[in-house]
Design a protein around this motif. Structure first.
Motif, PDB file in Angstrom:
ATOM      1  N   GLY A 144      -4.700   3.079   8.607  1.00 28.34           N
ATOM      2  CA  GLY A 144      -6.057   3.266   9.126  1.00 28.34           C
ATOM      3  C   GLY A 144      -6.987   3.814   8.070  1.00 28.34           C
ATOM      4  N   LEU A 145      -8.250   3.465   8.265  1.00 29.69           N
ATOM      5  CA  LEU A 145      -9.301   3.917   7.350  1.00 29.69           C
ATOM      6  C   LEU A 145     -10.152   4.921   8.116  1.00 29.69           C
ATOM      7  N   LEU A 192      -2.719   8.617   2.447  1.00 27.89           N
ATOM      8  CA  LEU A 192      -2.226   7.677   1.427  1.00 27.89           C
ATOM      9  C   LEU A 192      -3.174   7.701   0.231  1.00 27.89           C
ATOM     10  N   GLY A 193      -2.653   8.135  -0.888  1.00 26.88           N
ATOM     11  CA  GLY A 193      -3.479   8.190  -2.089  1.00 26.88           C
ATOM     12  C   GLY A 193      -4.399   9.392  -2.038  1.00 26.88           C
ATOM     13  N   GLU A 194      -5.581   9.227  -2.617  1.00 29.21           N
ATOM     14  CA  GLU A 194      -6.489  10.347  -2.783  1.00 29.21           C
ATOM     15  C   GLU A 194      -7.489  10.404  -1.635  1.00 29.21           C
ATOM     16  N   VAL A 226       0.849  -1.202   0.000  1.00 27.85           N
ATOM     17  CA  VAL A 226       0.000   0.000   0.000  1.00 27.85           C
ATOM     18  C   VAL A 226       0.881   1.247   0.000  1.00 27.85           C
ATOM     19  N   LEU A 227       1.929   1.237   0.829  1.00 31.83           N
ATOM     20  CA  LEU A 227       2.830   2.392   0.876  1.00 31.83           C
ATOM     21  C   LEU A 227       3.489   2.604  -0.491  1.00 31.83           C
ATOM     22  N   ILE A 228       3.949   1.515  -1.091  1.00 32.92           N
ATOM     23  CA  ILE A 228       4.615   1.628  -2.392  1.00 32.92           C
ATOM     24  C   ILE A 228       3.697   2.306  -3.403  1.00 32.92           C
ATOM     25  N   LEU A 281      -1.421   6.684   7.006  1.00 31.67           N
ATOM     26  CA  LEU A 281      -0.352   6.061   7.766  1.00 31.67           C
ATOM     27  C   LEU A 281      -0.346   6.686   9.159  1.00 31.67           C
ATOM     28  N   VAL A 282      -0.393   5.821  10.175  1.00 26.58           N
ATOM     29  CA  VAL A 282      -0.427   6.302  11.556  1.00 26.58           C
ATOM     30  C   VAL A 282       0.783   5.772  12.310  1.00 26.58           C
TER      31      VAL A 282
END
Lengths: 383, 350
Positions: free
Chosen positions: A174-175, A232-234, A103-105, A194-195
């Motif tokens: 986290g979501l 992370l992302g949009e 996910v980070l990548i 990212l937490v």
């Protein structure tokens, strides 16, 4: 053909099988050296994770610029299944390796990637996944924990629940809710973050399993401030980002090998000369397991080829978790009339007891049976 | 699936759509469909896919033959196509030229043995499919393959659950038309494996169709004001059927691939695939058929509906070349002999 369920006959390539030999040798040496005990001890073993990292076996598929090796997903598959069968203590790096790193990548800033990915690869940091909440389990899109944008960053308030290993984790993905769902898309409005678990305002409270095991947490966010960069992302678009992650999360061998030790101990307790009932029961279990493994490798091959086999991954997870959940009780029946030497029997009973008590969670975590069958039904065109 | 396989698949599909449509066959008052369908299959070379050009076959290869069988399963083809393919394959192992026409193969049960003494066969075999409807039987006797005229054998009448001939065949005293020594390491075990793999592939095809027609029906049939496929209970059932079909397709495909690429019939990995396929697909056939019927309700439990064409064959094919229980007991004994760690090594070596 109106129904497109595809499972091509994929075989692991020679380089993956060569790696298997190395992994087995490594595991043998580490067991001999006492780094871990396959029959007991903690699943969390920082020394083991560090040694796996030294071998380059964490994040093995990741790009070289972040310390990965750019090797194939099928090689990772082999490492994963060998570690599972040996009951290697992979807890510290498992989640980061399987899904948080990818996910980070895909979605993190360059600075975050440079900072965190090499540390995951060295086996130094662990991740947890912050999805479920008190009023949002299977219904992920009902999540309420809020992320508000302020001048200084994202302000997080709310509660996550059933968060496995949050108390040991260095980071969470986290979501959180960044805006309200829209009229025509109730999935809109959630974002991934990212937490850093050391952020002030985050507290973990244990929620024990029935056997007293500490895995679940209630994680409270009370004005926890995350850097702006940690989105992370949009924003609001997490529902789109989660799709391919699920194919990785749901199709791996951990979805049918969780209780495999029961089967191996069953074979030993039954001995070399089973009666027809034991032999038939054992044969069916092995045929079912072999089929699951073929299916799982087929999905790995599709992932390797850049496809997103979400339907097929859900099929593997449902069949696999139902199978591994039933395995302890099937084994219990098959061994009922066995007269084996007491030593074997005691070991079998111990393994059986441990697995019977964990079995109920297998069809709940990472997508329940009912949710998975809903996805399969959708894939069949029914919803 | 490679290009040759998909060409064969398309050819077979066209022929069955034109001349072997399940609904048309189900409505037919007589057997007039039989001859044109068989001729079309023969002309396309699909009945001899597993026989080389030199021996009078189409030389399509192992993978293509299995592709034909999957399509035959999808249409529940009521002809001795798999049997003719298997007989051709067995004759090929002795270098015997294809006689042409429909054939079947024996034995189909591991417990049945035929021996060859002074040029004559001895023994009885059970459960030979279509023995009363074919011209020739390819018989494995000791380490030989024998081509036998079906008219020379004493076939006892019998039917499988789909109403197709399933005969006991007394071969005692029969003088074969031709006899040859088996080559390529093929023995009774290999024939049993090849037959089991063929039936597994047919069952996978049939399960796929049961899934497709059940899903289609659930989308069309309205009850309580909605298509029944909108009800979660029905969705969960059909998802289970989809999963069983998927498992069947996956292991049957894997097995076909293993046989296509095998180096020796004694290879443990090939055995594991074949045994798993016969066991797991047989289980899927049972569970999938039940869900298929449950979805269709009363209309599916009628002669006029095509569902029975698939379900009855699934039930029957489970038993051919030994059923799940027989394979499971044998596989279980093999696993037990190698111990717990040996089990994992065996799975990963396959």
């Amino acid at each position: 053909m109106s129904v497109a369920i595809q499972f091509d006959p994929i075989r692991l390539p020679p380089e993956a099988e060569a790696l298997r030999a190395e992994v087995r040798q490594f595991l043998k040496e580490e067991i001999t050296a006492g780094t871990f005990d396959p029959n007991g001890g903690s699943r969390d073993n920082p020394e083991f994770s560090r040694k796996v990292g030294e071998r380059g076996w964490i994040g093995i598929t990741w790009p070289k610029e972040y310390g990965g090796q750019g090797r194939s997903f099928l090689e990772r598959y082999v490492i994963n299944e060998e570690f599972l069968v040996a009951r290697a203590p992979t807890r510290k790096h498992f989640t980061a390796d399987r899904q948080s790193g990818p996910v980070l990548i895909k979605y993190a800033s360059e600075a975050i990637k440079q900072d965190i990915l090499p540390r995951i690869i060295r086996g130094e940091v662990s991740f947890c996944i912050g999805m479920s909440e008190p009023d949002s389990g299977s219904d992920l899109f009902a999540a309420k924990t809020k992320a508000e944008r302020t001048d200084g960053g994202w302000l997080i308030n709310g509660r996550k629940l059933w968060t496995s290993r949050a108390h040991e984790a260095d980071y969470m993905i986290g979501l959180f809710r960044t805006s309200a769902p829209t009229h025509d898309n109730r999935r809109h409005g959630l974002s991934q973050f990212l937490v850093d678990m050391k952020t002030p305002g985050i507290t973990c409270r244990p929620v024990l399993h029935p056997n007293g095991n500490y895995e679940f947490n209630e994680v409270t966010f009370d004005d926890a401030l995350l850097p702006l960069d940690n989105l992370l992302g949009e924003a609001d678009m997490a529902w789109k980002q989660a799709t391919s992650e699920l194919a990785y999360e749901r199709s791996g061998s951990e979805r049918f090998l969780e209780t495999i030790q029961v089967l191996m101990e069953l074979v030993d307790v039954i001995g070399e000369n089973p009666d027809v009932r034991e032999a038939e029961g054992l044969g069916r279990l092995v045929a079912q397991l072999h089929t699951l493994r073929r299916m799982s490798i087929s999905v790995a091959g599709m992932l390797h080829a850049g496809k997103e086999p979400v339907l097929e991954a859900s099929v593997v997870k449902d069949l696999g978790t139902v199978w591994e959940q039933a395995l302890p009780s099937v084994a219990r029946d098959l061994a009922a009339f066995v007269d084996s030497d007491p030593g074997n029997r005691i070991r079998f009973e111990e393994v059986l007891a441990r697995n019977i008590t964990i079995a109920p969670k297998l069809t709940i975590q990472g997508g329940t049976t009912e949710i998975l069958r809903g996805i399969v039904a959708r894939g069949l065109g029914l919803r | 699936m490679d290009e040759a396989e998909s060409l064969v698949r398309d050819a077979a599909t066209r022929i069955f759509q034109d001349l072997g449509d399940p609904q048309t066959l189900n409505n037919a008052a007589d057997d007039a469909w039989r001859a044109p369908l068989w001729s079309a299959l023969e002309e396309a070379g699909l009945t001899t896919a597993w026989v080389s050009d030199e021996l009078g076959g189409a030389g399509a290869g192992i993978g293509s033959g299995f592709a034909v069988l999957r399509v035959a399963g999808e249409f529940a083809v009521p002809l001795p196509l798999a049997e003719t393919l298997l007989a051709g394959w067995l004759l090929e192992q002795g270098g015997i030229v294809m006689p042409g026409g429909a054939m079947t193969v024996a034995p189909t049960r591991r417990a049945d043995k035929i021996s060859l003494v002074d040029g004559k066969l001895s023994g009885t075999v059970r459960a030979v499919s279509f023995a009363t409807k074919v011209d020739h039987i390819a018989v494995l006797a000791d380490d030989h393959v024998a081509l036998v005229s079906a008219a020379d054998c004493l076939c006892r009448d019998g039917l499988n659950l789909a109403g197709e001939p399933l005969n006991s065949v007394d071969l005692s005293g029969v003088t074969p038309l031709q006899i040859a020594t088996l080559q390529n390491g093929v023995d009774a075990k290999a024939l049993n494996m090849m037959g089991a793999a063929a039936r597994a592939m047919q069952m996978a095809g049939a399960l796929q169709t049961v899934l497709e027609i059940a899903v289609q029906y659930a989308e069309e049939r309205v009850a309580f004001g909605r298509p029944i496929g909108k009800f979660q209970a029905v969705q969960q059932n059909l998802a289970r059927l989809g999963e069983e079909a998927a498992a069947a397709i996956a292991i049957a495909n894997s097995t076909a691939h293993s046989i296509e690429t095998l180096e020796s019939w004694a290879d443990d990995g090939v055995y594991l695939d074949v045994a798993s396929a016969k066991i797991r697909v047989g289980e899927a056939a049972g569970q999938g058929s039940a869900i298929g019927h449950q979805t269709f309700g009363a209309i599916g439990f009628t002669k006029e509906h095509i569902l029975h064409r698939f379900v009855q064959r699934l039930w029957s094919w489970r038993d051919d070349f030994d059923n799940e229980a027989v394979w499971a007991a044998e596989l279980g004994r093999r696993v037990a002999a190698k111990g717990g760690e040996g089990l994992w090594h065996g799975l990963t070596a396959a």
